[in-house]
Design a protein around this motif. Sequence first.
Motif, PDB file in Angstrom:
ATOM      1  N   LEU A   1       0.824  -1.208   0.000  1.00 45.44           N
ATOM      2  CA  LEU A   1       0.000   0.000   0.000  1.00 45.44           C
ATOM      3  C   LEU A   1       0.861   1.262   0.000  1.00 45.44           C
ATOM      4  N   ILE A   2       1.915   1.256   0.808  1.00 47.62           N
ATOM      5  CA  ILE A   2       2.802   2.421   0.862  1.00 47.62           C
ATOM      6  C   ILE A   2       3.484   2.636  -0.485  1.00 47.62           C
ATOM      7  N   ALA A   3       3.951   1.547  -1.110  1.00 42.72           N
ATOM      8  CA  ALA A   3       4.588   1.670  -2.424  1.00 42.72           C
ATOM      9  C   ALA A   3       3.623   2.243  -3.447  1.00 42.72           C
ATOM     10  N   LEU A   4       2.370   1.809  -3.368  1.00 42.36           N
ATOM     11  CA  LEU A   4       1.360   2.316  -4.303  1.00 42.36           C
ATOM     12  C   LEU A   4       1.137   3.806  -4.091  1.00 42.36           C
ATOM     13  N   ARG A   5       1.029   4.208  -2.836  1.00 40.69           N
ATOM     14  CA  ARG A   5       0.821   5.630  -2.530  1.00 40.69           C
ATOM     15  C   ARG A   5       2.006   6.464  -3.004  1.00 40.69           C
ATOM     16  N   ARG A   6       3.199   5.978  -2.794  1.00 38.26           N
ATOM     17  CA  ARG A   6       4.389   6.772  -3.113  1.00 38.26           C
ATOM     18  C   ARG A   6       4.655   6.864  -4.620  1.00 38.26           C
ATOM     19  N   THR A   7       4.080   5.960  -5.399  1.00 39.76           N
ATOM     20  CA  THR A   7       4.332   5.994  -6.836  1.00 39.76           C
ATOM     21  C   THR A   7       3.170   6.553  -7.644  1.00 39.76           C
ATOM     22  N   ARG A   8       2.008   6.732  -7.020  1.00 36.31           N
ATOM     23  CA  ARG A   8       0.840   7.252  -7.748  1.00 36.31           C
ATOM     24  C   ARG A   8       0.467   8.636  -7.219  1.00 36.31           C
ATOM     25  N   PRO A   9       0.703   9.672  -8.009  1.00 36.66           N
ATOM     26  CA  PRO A   9       0.371  11.032  -7.565  1.00 36.66           C
ATOM     27  C   PRO A   9      -1.083  11.195  -7.129  1.00 36.66           C
ATOM     28  N   SER A  10      -2.000  10.455  -7.754  1.00 34.92           N
ATOM     29  CA  SER A  10      -3.414  10.606  -7.389  1.00 34.92           C
ATOM     30  C   SER A  10      -3.658  10.235  -5.937  1.00 34.92           C
ATOM     31  N   LEU A  11      -2.886   9.310  -5.387  1.00 36.51           N
ATOM     32  CA  LEU A  11      -3.075   8.889  -3.999  1.00 36.51           C
ATOM     33  C   LEU A  11      -2.430   9.851  -3.003  1.00 36.51           C
ATOM     34  N   ARG A  12      -1.693  10.824  -3.508  1.00 38.42           N
ATOM     35  CA  ARG A  12      -1.118  11.847  -2.630  1.00 38.42           C
ATOM     36  C   ARG A  12      -1.769  13.213  -2.863  1.00 38.42           C
ATOM     37  N   SER A  13      -2.725  13.256  -3.768  1.00 41.46           N
ATOM     38  CA  SER A  13      -3.350  14.537  -4.102  1.00 41.46           C
ATOM     39  C   SER A  13      -4.370  14.922  -3.042  1.00 41.46           C
TER      40      SER A  13
ATOM     41  N   VAL B   1     -19.786  -1.019   1.894  1.00 36.10           N
ATOM     42  CA  VAL B   1     -18.689  -0.697   0.973  1.00 36.10           C
ATOM     43  C   VAL B   1     -18.519   0.813   0.881  1.00 36.10           C
ATOM     44  N   TYR B   2     -17.282   1.251   1.000  1.00 38.73           N
ATOM     45  CA  TYR B   2     -16.943   2.658   0.796  1.00 38.73           C
ATOM     46  C   TYR B   2     -16.011   2.744  -0.406  1.00 38.73           C
ATOM     47  N   ALA B   3     -16.364   3.585  -1.372  1.00 40.32           N
ATOM     48  CA  ALA B   3     -15.574   3.690  -2.601  1.00 40.32           C
ATOM     49  C   ALA B   3     -15.352   5.156  -2.936  1.00 40.32           C
ATOM     50  N   TYR B   4     -14.194   5.435  -3.542  1.00 40.28           N
ATOM     51  CA  TYR B   4     -13.875   6.808  -3.910  1.00 40.28           C
ATOM     52  C   TYR B   4     -12.846   6.810  -5.026  1.00 40.28           C
ATOM     53  N   VAL B   5     -12.825   7.915  -5.756  1.00 41.40           N
ATOM     54  CA  VAL B   5     -11.854   8.111  -6.831  1.00 41.40           C
ATOM     55  C   VAL B   5     -10.875   9.193  -6.403  1.00 41.40           C
ATOM     56  N   ARG B   6      -9.604   8.934  -6.602  1.00 33.96           N
ATOM     57  CA  ARG B   6      -8.536   9.920  -6.365  1.00 33.96           C
ATOM     58  C   ARG B   6      -7.989  10.339  -7.717  1.00 33.96           C
ATOM     59  N   THR B   7      -7.742  11.617  -7.887  1.00 34.73           N
ATOM     60  CA  THR B   7      -7.350  12.152  -9.191  1.00 34.73           C
ATOM     61  C   THR B   7      -6.154  13.079  -9.067  1.00 34.73           C
ATOM     62  N   ALA B   8      -5.237  12.971 -10.023  1.00 32.76           N
ATOM     63  CA  ALA B   8      -4.132  13.923 -10.177  1.00 32.76           C
ATOM     64  C   ALA B   8      -3.875  14.059 -11.665  1.00 32.76           C
ATOM     65  N   GLY B   9      -4.216  15.199 -12.243  1.00 38.20           N
ATOM     66  CA  GLY B   9      -4.089  15.360 -13.683  1.00 38.20           C
ATOM     67  C   GLY B   9      -5.005  14.387 -14.395  1.00 38.20           C
ATOM     68  N   THR B  10      -4.416  13.603 -15.296  1.00 40.87           N
ATOM     69  CA  THR B  10      -5.211  12.604 -16.017  1.00 40.87           C
ATOM     70  C   THR B  10      -5.241  11.263 -15.305  1.00 40.87           C
ATOM     71  N   GLU B  11      -4.480  11.140 -14.239  1.00 42.77           N
ATOM     72  CA  GLU B  11      -4.435   9.864 -13.512  1.00 42.77           C
ATOM     73  C   GLU B  11      -5.614   9.748 -12.558  1.00 42.77           C
ATOM     74  N   LYS B  12      -6.314   8.613 -12.627  1.00 43.90           N
ATOM     75  CA  LYS B  12      -7.441   8.361 -11.735  1.00 43.90           C
ATOM     76  C   LYS B  12      -7.261   6.998 -11.070  1.00 43.90           C
TER      77      LYS B  12
END
Length: 444
Positions: free
Chosen positions: A357-369, A382-393
């Motif tokens: 999970l940490i590796a995913l967060r650190r490599t995907r800008p959307s998860l740090r936005s 169920v809880y669901a959400y979309v994280r976005t950074a630029g064109t990355e979702k």
Amino acid sequence: MMRWPPFVAAILSLAFLSPEGPPVTTEGGIENAIVYGVIPPRFGSPPLQAVTRNLASLADLGITTLWLTPIFETPPGDFGYAVIDYLAVRKDYGTRADLDALVAEAHRLHLKVLLDLVPNHTSSKHPYFLDAEARGPSSPYFGFYQRDAQGSATHYFDWTHLPNLNYAEPAVAHWMTDASLSWIRTSGIDGYRVDAAWGIRERAPSFWGAWSAELRRARPDVTLIAEASARDPFYVSHGFDAAYDWTQEPGHWAWEHVFDDPKGVPERLDRALRETAAIAPAAHVLRFLDNNDTGPRFITRHGPGMARVAAAALLTLPGVPCLFTGQEVGAEYEPYGASGAVHFEQGGALRDWYKRLIALRRTRPSLRSRDWTRVASSAPTVYAYVRTAGTEKTLVVLQFDEHPVNVALDVPHQGTTLSLPGWGVAILESNGSGWRNFVQPAVW
């Protein structure tokens, strides 16, 4: 130690984990941090040396910033928030040389080190307070402590052994600022987590702006975290990088009762997130499942399944995630309870989950936005959400219940249905016409 039920671990795509995958991003400010709270004696003995021996493992986990719980001299048996010398390392933890070696090794591994500063109060056994009590107003330190109309030292709650410092006395502000600067200049530490920052804000709010400015003149990239509610914009506007995900009431965690009943988790979590977001930019909110004041560990209170899904929420939602000693291996203890070292060699499956999970967060800008949009779900657990950074979702789907579920998600322009096992997690990437799994739903 709680035993984990058999399961097939959720895994990241092999391409994502390969050496040729995207580079890990660690640069930038607090929004890129993964904080880890360290109780030194829980790592072994002697405590500071034991922490140093474990730094490579923490770096491998993906941690970027260490927060050491208090290491200043304190009365025997105290956890550390009753300070009797702000310029000395407590003898039961080691020496100044041990701390310097820890900081040097942490920096070699690209880890920042924050000390736990305790400026709101001292111990009632601090030499200044003892002199003031013995000599009364004739003591040069009598005015160092806030006093009531009868001349007695004040304190918060039942902290009768922790007299409040008096920041109306200029010498106190100079003393605490000089002590803060000393550790930056002599040991090369990278900043502070500041205990009970809210207390000084109540009594002497102007101190924090002046203090943080002095520290930033000495170290422009210093990291400062306030133990106070991020819902009060005061702290960021007065020099702190982040504050706690609390309600407006000191010490009350925004997520305190969110996970009590699986059926209500999505709505309670959403409400807590929105209440904080309405006031505080997510980049300045320190989020956690465990810390030194949450009592029994999250996994003890809620079980391994809930702990695993909550970890996914912590590391995929906006904010600054903070882990605490042994959380990644399912350690069970109370921070202020009986001492004992954590068995870090246990809990490998959970540790692997945190690492991924940490590796995913650190490599995907959307998860740090700061962007976060809830997605309507057909399942109440169920809880669901979309994280976005630029064109990355990135789409995150969390099943906060032990039962399998088929869930329809109202993703804009890309409605989708997933089958999730109990305590399942799915993390997907948009490819423009659909969603591709980064993390397959877990099977318990």
